[in-house]
Design a protein around this motif. Structure first.
Motif, PDB file in Angstrom:
ATOM      1  N   ALA A 101       7.307   6.348   7.981  1.00  0.00           N
ATOM      2  CA  ALA A 101       6.680   5.030   8.161  1.00  0.00           C
ATOM      3  C   ALA A 101       5.306   5.007   7.493  1.00  0.00           C
ATOM      4  O   ALA A 101       4.954   4.049   6.786  1.00  0.00           O
ATOM      5  CB  ALA A 101       6.570   4.702   9.646  1.00  0.00           C
ATOM      6  N   GLN A 102       4.523   6.059   7.682  1.00  0.00           N
ATOM      7  CA  GLN A 102       3.204   6.128   7.054  1.00  0.00           C
ATOM      8  C   GLN A 102       3.329   6.190   5.533  1.00  0.00           C
ATOM      9  O   GLN A 102       2.559   5.537   4.803  1.00  0.00           O
ATOM     10  CB  GLN A 102       2.431   7.361   7.554  1.00  0.00           C
ATOM     11  N   LEU A 103       4.286   6.960   5.053  1.00  0.00           N
ATOM     12  CA  LEU A 103       4.500   7.047   3.608  1.00  0.00           C
ATOM     13  C   LEU A 103       4.878   5.681   3.041  1.00  0.00           C
ATOM     14  O   LEU A 103       4.347   5.263   2.001  1.00  0.00           O
ATOM     15  CB  LEU A 103       5.591   8.082   3.296  1.00  0.00           C
ATOM     16  N   GLN A 104       5.777   4.977   3.753  1.00  0.00           N
ATOM     17  CA  GLN A 104       6.200   3.653   3.280  1.00  0.00           C
ATOM     18  C   GLN A 104       5.024   2.682   3.288  1.00  0.00           C
ATOM     19  O   GLN A 104       4.853   1.890   2.355  1.00  0.00           O
ATOM     20  CB  GLN A 104       7.340   3.126   4.166  1.00  0.00           C
ATOM     21  N   ALA A 105       4.184   2.792   4.318  1.00  0.00           N
ATOM     22  CA  ALA A 105       3.016   1.915   4.398  1.00  0.00           C
ATOM     23  C   ALA A 105       2.060   2.220   3.241  1.00  0.00           C
ATOM     24  O   ALA A 105       1.521   1.301   2.608  1.00  0.00           O
ATOM     25  CB  ALA A 105       2.310   2.088   5.742  1.00  0.00           C
ATOM     26  N   LEU A 106       1.828   3.509   2.960  1.00  0.00           N
ATOM     27  CA  LEU A 106       0.952   3.882   1.857  1.00  0.00           C
ATOM     28  C   LEU A 106       1.526   3.434   0.517  1.00  0.00           C
ATOM     29  O   LEU A 106       0.789   2.942  -0.359  1.00  0.00           O
ATOM     30  CB  LEU A 106       0.719   5.404   1.844  1.00  0.00           C
ATOM     31  N   VAL A 107       2.844   3.606   0.351  1.00  0.00           N
ATOM     32  CA  VAL A 107       3.479   3.171  -0.904  1.00  0.00           C
ATOM     33  C   VAL A 107       3.337   1.660  -1.045  1.00  0.00           C
ATOM     34  O   VAL A 107       2.988   1.142  -2.129  1.00  0.00           O
ATOM     35  CB  VAL A 107       4.950   3.610  -0.951  1.00  0.00           C
ATOM     36  N   THR A 108       3.565   0.929   0.029  1.00  0.00           N
ATOM     37  CA  THR A 108       3.445  -0.533  -0.019  1.00  0.00           C
ATOM     38  C   THR A 108       2.005  -0.936  -0.326  1.00  0.00           C
ATOM     39  O   THR A 108       1.759  -1.811  -1.172  1.00  0.00           O
ATOM     40  CB  THR A 108       3.888  -1.149   1.331  1.00  0.00           C
ATOM     41  N   GLU A 109       1.060  -0.275   0.335  1.00  0.00           N
ATOM     42  CA  GLU A 109      -0.354  -0.573   0.091  1.00  0.00           C
ATOM     43  C   GLU A 109      -0.741  -0.234  -1.342  1.00  0.00           C
ATOM     44  O   GLU A 109      -1.441  -1.005  -2.014  1.00  0.00           O
ATOM     45  CB  GLU A 109      -1.212   0.233   1.078  1.00  0.00           C
ATOM     46  N   PHE A 110      -0.265   0.899  -1.828  1.00  0.00           N
ATOM     47  CA  PHE A 110      -0.556   1.310  -3.194  1.00  0.00           C
ATOM     48  C   PHE A 110       0.020   0.301  -4.190  1.00  0.00           C
ATOM     49  O   PHE A 110      -0.649  -0.093  -5.149  1.00  0.00           O
ATOM     50  CB  PHE A 110       0.014   2.709  -3.439  1.00  0.00           C
ATOM     51  N   GLU A 111       1.258  -0.109  -3.940  1.00  0.00           N
ATOM     52  CA  GLU A 111       1.894  -1.092  -4.830  1.00  0.00           C
ATOM     53  C   GLU A 111       1.118  -2.415  -4.813  1.00  0.00           C
ATOM     54  O   GLU A 111       0.954  -3.064  -5.848  1.00  0.00           O
ATOM     55  CB  GLU A 111       3.346  -1.311  -4.444  1.00  0.00           C
ATOM     56  N   ALA A 112       0.671  -2.805  -3.606  1.00  0.00           N
ATOM     57  CA  ALA A 112      -0.077  -4.066  -3.490  1.00  0.00           C
ATOM     58  C   ALA A 112      -1.382  -3.960  -4.239  1.00  0.00           C
ATOM     59  O   ALA A 112      -1.771  -4.894  -4.968  1.00  0.00           O
ATOM     60  CB  ALA A 112      -0.330  -4.400  -2.029  1.00  0.00           C
ATOM     61  N   GLU A 113      -2.070  -2.841  -4.142  1.00  0.00           N
ATOM     62  CA  GLU A 113      -3.326  -2.676  -4.851  1.00  0.00           C
ATOM     63  C   GLU A 113      -3.089  -2.621  -6.348  1.00  0.00           C
ATOM     64  O   GLU A 113      -3.870  -3.158  -7.147  1.00  0.00           O
ATOM     65  CB  GLU A 113      -4.050  -1.402  -4.384  1.00  0.00           C
ATOM     66  N   ARG A 114      -2.030  -1.962  -6.766  1.00  0.00           N
ATOM     67  CA  ARG A 114      -1.752  -1.907  -8.196  1.00  0.00           C
ATOM     68  C   ARG A 114      -1.400  -3.312  -8.731  1.00  0.00           C
ATOM     69  O   ARG A 114      -1.803  -3.666  -9.827  1.00  0.00           O
ATOM     70  CB  ARG A 114      -0.570  -0.945  -8.453  1.00  0.00           C
ATOM     71  N   TYR A 115      -0.687  -4.047  -7.896  1.00  0.00           N
ATOM     72  CA  TYR A 115      -0.337  -5.390  -8.309  1.00  0.00           C
ATOM     73  C   TYR A 115      -1.596  -6.255  -8.442  1.00  0.00           C
ATOM     74  O   TYR A 115      -1.746  -7.038  -9.373  1.00  0.00           O
ATOM     75  CB  TYR A 115       0.675  -5.989  -7.303  1.00  0.00           C
ATOM     76  N   LYS A 116      -2.522  -6.093  -7.484  1.00  0.00           N
ATOM     77  CA  LYS A 116      -3.781  -6.841  -7.526  1.00  0.00           C
ATOM     78  C   LYS A 116      -4.603  -6.440  -8.732  1.00  0.00           C
ATOM     79  O   LYS A 116      -5.206  -7.277  -9.408  1.00  0.00           O
ATOM     80  CB  LYS A 116      -4.605  -6.610  -6.254  1.00  0.00           C
ATOM     81  N   THR A 117      -4.716  -5.139  -8.976  1.00  0.00           N
ATOM     82  CA  THR A 117      -5.525  -4.684 -10.092  1.00  0.00           C
ATOM     83  C   THR A 117      -4.845  -5.049 -11.410  1.00  0.00           C
ATOM     84  O   THR A 117      -5.518  -5.267 -12.410  1.00  0.00           O
ATOM     85  CB  THR A 117      -5.770  -3.157 -10.040  1.00  0.00           C
ATOM     86  N   GLY A 118      -3.565  -5.121 -11.416  1.00  0.00           N
ATOM     87  CA  GLY A 118      -2.856  -5.495 -12.638  1.00  0.00           C
ATOM     88  C   GLY A 118      -3.051  -6.981 -12.929  1.00  0.00           C
ATOM     89  O   GLY A 118      -3.065  -7.387 -14.092  1.00  0.00           O
ATOM     90  N   GLN A 119      -3.237  -7.814 -11.937  1.00  0.00           N
ATOM     91  CA  GLN A 119      -3.424  -9.252 -12.156  1.00  0.00           C
ATOM     92  C   GLN A 119      -4.877  -9.567 -12.455  1.00  0.00           C
ATOM     93  O   GLN A 119      -5.180 -10.561 -13.074  1.00  0.00           O
ATOM     94  CB  GLN A 119      -3.018 -10.028 -10.884  1.00  0.00           C
ATOM     95  N   GLY A 120      -5.733  -8.779 -11.962  1.00  0.00           N
ATOM     96  CA  GLY A 120      -7.129  -9.088 -12.051  1.00  0.00           C
ATOM     97  C   GLY A 120      -7.751  -8.779 -13.336  1.00  0.00           C
ATOM     98  O   GLY A 120      -7.787  -9.147 -14.386  1.00  0.00           O
TER      99      GLY A 120
END
Length: 120
Positions: A101-120
Motif C-alpha cells: 500500500a505504501q509503495l503504491q501510494a509512493l508510486v502514485t505520488e511520484f507519478e502525480a509529481e512527474r505529471y505536474k512537473t512535465g506540464q509545468g
C-alpha cells in the motif's frame, strides 16, 4: 598270643565300625543342616526376587507415565509452534500488504509529481 592278635583284630574292626557309624551320623546331621540352609537360601532368594520384580514393575510404570507425559508435552509444543507460525505468517502478510500500500501510494505520488512537473 592268638587270643591277643584276635582281640586286636576285633578291636580294630570294632573301631572301624564305630568310625563308620559315627561318620554316617555326622553326614546325616550335616546333610540335614545343609538342607535347612538351602531352604533358608531359597526363601531369601524368593523374597529378593519378589522385591526386585516389584521395583522393576514400578520402574516400568514410571517409564510408561514419563513416555505419556513426553508425548503430551511434544504434542502441546508442536501445537504451540503451529500457532506461532500461523501468527507470524499473518503478521508477515499484514506487513507485506502495508508495504504494498505504501509503495503504491509512493508510486502514485511520484507519478502525480512527474505529471505536474512535465506540464509545468
Amino acid at each position: 598270643q592268638d587270643k591277643l592278635a584276635k582281640e586286636e583284630q576285633n578291636s580294630t574292626l570294632n573301631l572301624q565300625k564305630l568310625n563308620s557309624q559315627w561318620r554316617a551320623l555326622l553326614r546325616e546331621a550335616k546333610g540335614k543342616e545343609l538342607r535347612q540352609d538351602i531352604e533358608i537360601l531359597k526363601q531369601t532368594f524368593a523374597r529378593v526376587m519378589d522385591c526386585k520384580d516389584s521395583v522393576i514393575k514400578s520402574l516400568v510404570k514410571d517409564l510408561e507415565e514419563a513416555e505419556e507425559q513426553h508425548a503430551r508435552a511434544l504434542g502441546s509444543h508442536l501445537h504451540n509452534m503451529d500457532q506461532l507460525l500461523q501468527l507470524q505468517r499473518c503478521r508477515l502478510r499484514c506487513l507485506e500488504e502495508g508495504y504494498s500500500a505504501q509503495l503504491q501510494a509512493l508510486v502514485t505520488e511520484f507519478e502525480a509529481e512527474r505529471y505536474k512537473t512535465g506540464q509545468g
